[in-house]
Design an enzyme around this catalytic site. Structure first.
Site, short mmCIF file in Angstrom:
data_model
loop_
_atom_site.label_atom_id
_atom_site.label_comp_id
_atom_site.label_asym_id
_atom_site.label_seq_id
_atom_site.Cartn_x
_atom_site.Cartn_y
_atom_site.Cartn_z
N ARG A 106 -1.56 -3.26 -18.47
CA ARG A 106 -2.94 -2.76 -18.80
C ARG A 106 -2.68 -1.51 -17.58
O ARG A 106 -2.38 -1.47 -16.60
CB ARG A 106 -4.12 -3.48 -18.29
CG ARG A 106 -4.14 -4.74 -19.02
CD ARG A 106 -5.61 -5.21 -18.99
NE ARG A 106 -6.52 -4.37 -19.71
CZ ARG A 106 -6.61 -4.52 -21.01
NH1 ARG A 106 -6.20 -5.23 -21.63
NH2 ARG A 106 -7.59 -3.73 -21.53
N GLU A 130 -0.60 5.07 -0.64
CA GLU A 130 -1.49 6.15 -1.12
C GLU A 130 -0.58 7.38 -1.13
O GLU A 130 0.33 7.58 -0.01
CB GLU A 130 -2.77 6.38 -0.32
CG GLU A 130 -3.76 5.13 -0.46
CD GLU A 130 -4.81 5.34 0.26
OE1 GLU A 130 -4.88 6.10 1.19
OE2 GLU A 130 -5.83 4.69 0.03
N THR A 169 -3.30 5.19 -22.69
CA THR A 169 -3.00 3.74 -22.14
C THR A 169 -1.73 3.41 -22.28
O THR A 169 -1.21 3.85 -23.20
CB THR A 169 -4.28 3.13 -22.71
OG1 THR A 169 -4.22 2.89 -24.25
CG2 THR A 169 -5.75 3.37 -22.36
N ASP A 172 -5.86 12.56 -26.18
CA ASP A 172 -5.87 11.28 -25.68
C ASP A 172 -5.44 10.31 -27.03
O ASP A 172 -5.80 9.90 -27.69
CB ASP A 172 -7.48 10.96 -25.67
CG ASP A 172 -7.77 9.50 -25.24
OD1 ASP A 172 -6.68 8.72 -25.28
OD2 ASP A 172 -8.65 9.16 -24.67
N LYS A 206 -1.67 -0.57 -25.61
CA LYS A 206 -1.91 -0.73 -26.92
C LYS A 206 -0.82 -0.76 -27.69
O LYS A 206 0.01 -1.56 -27.56
CB LYS A 206 -2.89 0.52 -27.28
CG LYS A 206 -4.34 0.27 -26.45
CD LYS A 206 -5.50 1.25 -26.84
CE LYS A 206 -6.71 1.19 -25.72
NZ LYS A 206 -7.65 2.05 -25.80
N TYR A 263 0.85 -1.36 -0.08
CA TYR A 263 -0.05 -0.10 -0.09
C TYR A 263 0.86 1.34 -0.06
O TYR A 263 1.84 1.32 0.76
CB TYR A 263 -0.84 0.02 1.34
CG TYR A 263 -2.36 0.11 0.86
CD1 TYR A 263 -2.94 1.13 0.22
CD2 TYR A 263 -3.15 -1.06 0.96
CE1 TYR A 263 -4.48 1.01 -0.21
CE2 TYR A 263 -4.38 -0.93 0.82
CZ TYR A 263 -5.25 -0.14 0.21
OH TYR A 263 -6.41 -0.23 -0.11
C1 LIG Z 1 -8.61 2.42 -24.96
C2 LIG Z 1 -8.94 3.77 -24.96
C3 LIG Z 1 -9.29 4.59 -23.70
C4 LIG Z 1 -9.73 3.78 -22.35
O1 LIG Z 1 -8.89 2.70 -21.92
P1 LIG Z 1 -9.34 1.55 -20.87
O2 LIG Z 1 -8.24 1.29 -20.49
O3 LIG Z 1 -9.95 0.51 -21.87
O4 LIG Z 1 -10.45 2.40 -20.02
C5 LIG Z 1 -9.33 5.80 -23.47
N1 LIG Z 1 -9.28 6.68 -24.58
C6 LIG Z 1 -9.10 5.98 -25.85
C7 LIG Z 1 -8.91 6.94 -27.28
C8 LIG Z 1 -8.91 4.87 -26.09
O5 LIG Z 1 -8.62 4.21 -27.30
#
Ligand SMILES: *Cc1c(COP(=O)(O)O)cnc(C)c1O
Length: 418
Positions: free
Chosen positions: A232, A54, A223, A197, A226, A52
Site C-alpha cells: 500500500r 525525514e 498507487t 492519476d 492495485k 526515522y
Molecule cells: C485508489 C485511488 C486513489 C487513492 O488511493 P488511496 O491509497 O486509497 O488513498 C487515488 N486516485 C485514484 C484514481 C485511485 O483509484
C-alpha cells in the site's frame, strides 16, 4: 495462504489469521485489490519500520540513514525505469495523500481544478466536496457521455469555460483507454497543468497495454497496491526538474514527516517484480480475463457501463439489470464468498452508500491463476444468483462451487516464492 503469523498478542493474532483465511476462501473481485508476494510482505514487515529519516537520500535530518538511503534510491531508480520518467518521489503514504501533495505543489488555495465527476468514476481526491480537494480548492467536474465514454470535445469546452489551473485524468472506475495526448492538448490550450492519476492502470501501462502518460502529463501519480501488485502506498513522477523540486517539498515537509521505509523497501521489491518478464504475462492475462468476464455479462443481457472493458475493471448497472441496488448485490455476493464493491454509475440517483452499480475487477484473481474459463464460470454464477436474489437453496449451491474454486487456486502462487 500466507504464512501464519504468531504473536504474543493473541487477540490481534486471531483477527489477522481470520483475515488470512477470509482472503483465501473468497473470490476477490474488488478492482483495487491484489495479492502481494511473500517477498513484498517480508520487506513491509522488516526492521525498517524503526528508522526515522525525514528528508531525501543524502539530505536527511537524522543520522544512520546510509542503508535506507540506498533503499530509497533503488526504489526511485526502478520507478523511473518502469514508467520512463526522469523524477520519482517514492515516499507518499497513500494515493490520496500523494494527490494532496501534488495539489500543494502546483496550486494555491481556491484555485480551480477540473476532474471527472465521482459518479462517473472519478476519485474522491479529484475534487469531491468532502475531500481536501473540494474543501481547499475550487473543484469543477466533467462527465462521461451517453455511452459512458470520455467526450474530449466536451471536456475541452468545459475547460475553456471554467479555466482550471489543473486538469486531472485517470480514474477509479473507467474501463476505456485514456487519450493522454488529447488531454495534454486541452491542458495547454487553457494553460493548465495536467495530472495523470494512473492508480488503477499502472500495471497495463508498464506492460505497454495502455498508452503511457509520460510524454504528455506534467505530473503522474500511481498507487502501488492495485494492478502494480505492490504494497500500500503511492509514488509521484514528473519529467520536469522544477516540478520535481516542488513535489519533493510538498511531500516533505508539506504533507508528511518521516517516510515509511518498510513501505518504501516493499515498493522497491514490487518494482523489482514488475521489471520481470512474468509481470508482462500477468498484465496480458489480466486483460484477457477482464474481457472474457465482461463479455459473459454482456451476453447475459447485463447493462455494462461503457461497453466491453479495455482494462482490468468494469461496472454493471445492477438496478436496470437485476432490479437490485449496489448495496444489495454486495451483500448477496458476500454470502456467496465473493467480495466486490458497490459503486455509483454515471448520473446515479442512489446515494454513494447505496448506489445502482457494482464494480468488478480481475487483478487479484488473475494473480491466483484464474484464466478466462474461471472468470466465465464466476460471471455465470454471479448472474444466476442476482437474477434470483431470494433463492437461498440456489445460493447455497453457488457458494459451494465458489469455495471449491478458491481451494483450487490458493493464494500462494509461484510468483510469490523465492
Ligand atoms: C485508489 C485511488 C486513489 C487513492 O488511493 P488511496 O491509497 O486509497 O488513498 C487515488 N486516485 C485514484 C484514481 C485511485 O483509484
Amino acid at each position: 495462504m500466507y504464512k501464519k503469523i504468531s504473536l504474543r498478542d493473541t487477540e490481534i493474532e486471531e483477527l489477522i489469521e481470520l483475515e488470512n483465511q477470509r482472503q483465501e476462501d473468497y473470490v476477490e473481485l474488488i478492482a483495487s485489490e491484489n495479492y502481494v508476494s511473500e517477498d513484498v510482505l517480508k520487506a513491509a514487515g522488516s526492521c525498517l519500520t524503526n528508522k526515522y529519516g525525514e528528508g531525501y537520500p543524502g539530505k536527511r535530518y537524522y543520522g544512520g540513514c546510509e542503508y535506507v538511503d540506498g533503499i530509497e534510491t533503488i526504489a526511485q531508480e526502478r520507478a523511473k525505469k518502469l514508467f520512463d520518467v526522469k523524477y520519482a518521489n517514492v515516499q507518499p503514504y497513500s494515493g490520496s495523500v500523494a494527490n494532496a501533495a501534488i495539489f500543494l505543489s502546483l496550486l494555491k488555495p481556491n484555485d480551480v481544478v477540473l476532474g471527472l465527476d465521482l459518479s462517473c468514476g472519478g476519485h474522491l481526491s479529484h475534487g469531491y466536496k468532502i475531500s481536501f480537494s473540494g474543501i481547499f480548492y475550487n473543484a469543477t467536474t466533467y462527465f462521461l457521455d451517453q455511452n459512458g465514454h470520455l467526450d474530449y470535445d466536451e471536456i475541452e469546452k468545459r475547460a475553456l469555460e471554467v479555466k482550471p489551473k489543473l486538469i486531472i485524468c485517470g480514474y477509479s472506475n473507467y474501463s476505456q483507454i485514456i487519450d493522454f495526448e488529447r488531454f495534454s492538448q486541452i491542458a495547454k490550450k487553457v494553460n493548465a497543468y495536467l495530472l495523470a492519476d494512473i492508480s488503477h492502470i499502472s500495471g497495463p501501462i508498464i506492460a505497454k497495454l495502455h498508452p503511457s502518460p509520460s510524454p504528455y502529463a506534467d505530473v503522474i501519480m500511481t498507487t502501488t497496491h492495485k494492478t502494480l501488485r505492490g504494497t500500500r502506498g503511492a509514488i509521484i513522477m514528473t519529467n520536469n526538474e522544477e516540478l520535481a523540486k516542488k513535489i519533493d517539498r510538498a511531500v516533505f515537509p508539506g504533507y508528511q514527516g518521516g517516510p515509511l521505509f518498510h513501505q518504501i523497501a516493499a515498493k522497491a521489491v514490487s518494482f523489482y517484480e514488475a521489471l520481470q518478464p512474468e509481470f508482462i504475462e500477468y498484465q496480458k492475462q489480466l486483460l484477457v480475463n477482464s474481457k472474457a468476464f465482461c463479455q459473459t455479462f454482456i451476453n447475459k443481457g447485463a447493462k455494462v457501463i461503457s461497453g466491453l472493458t479495455q482494462n482490468h475493471l468494469f461496472s454493471i448497472d445492477v438496478k436496470t439489470t437485476y432490479g437490485l441496488t449496489g448495496k444489495q448485490c454486495e451483500d448477496i455476493l458476500h454470502t456467496l464468498n465473493i467480495t466486490i464493491n458497490k459503486n455509483s454509475i454515471p448520473f446515479d440517483t442512489e446515494k454513494p452508500t447505496t448506489t445502482s452499480g457494482i464494480r468488478l475487477g480481475t487483478a487479484a484473481m488473475t494473480s491466483r491463476g484464474f484464466k478466462e474459463d474461471e472468470f466465465i464460470i464466476i460471471a455465470n454464477l454471479i448472474d444466476k444468483a442476482l437474477r434470483e436474489p431470494e433463492n437461498l437453496i440456489l445460493h447455497n449451491v453457488i457458494r459451494k462451487e465458489i469455495v471449491k474454486l478458491t481451494h483450487m487456486f490458493p493464494i500462494v502462487r509461484k510468483y510469490i516464492e523465492k
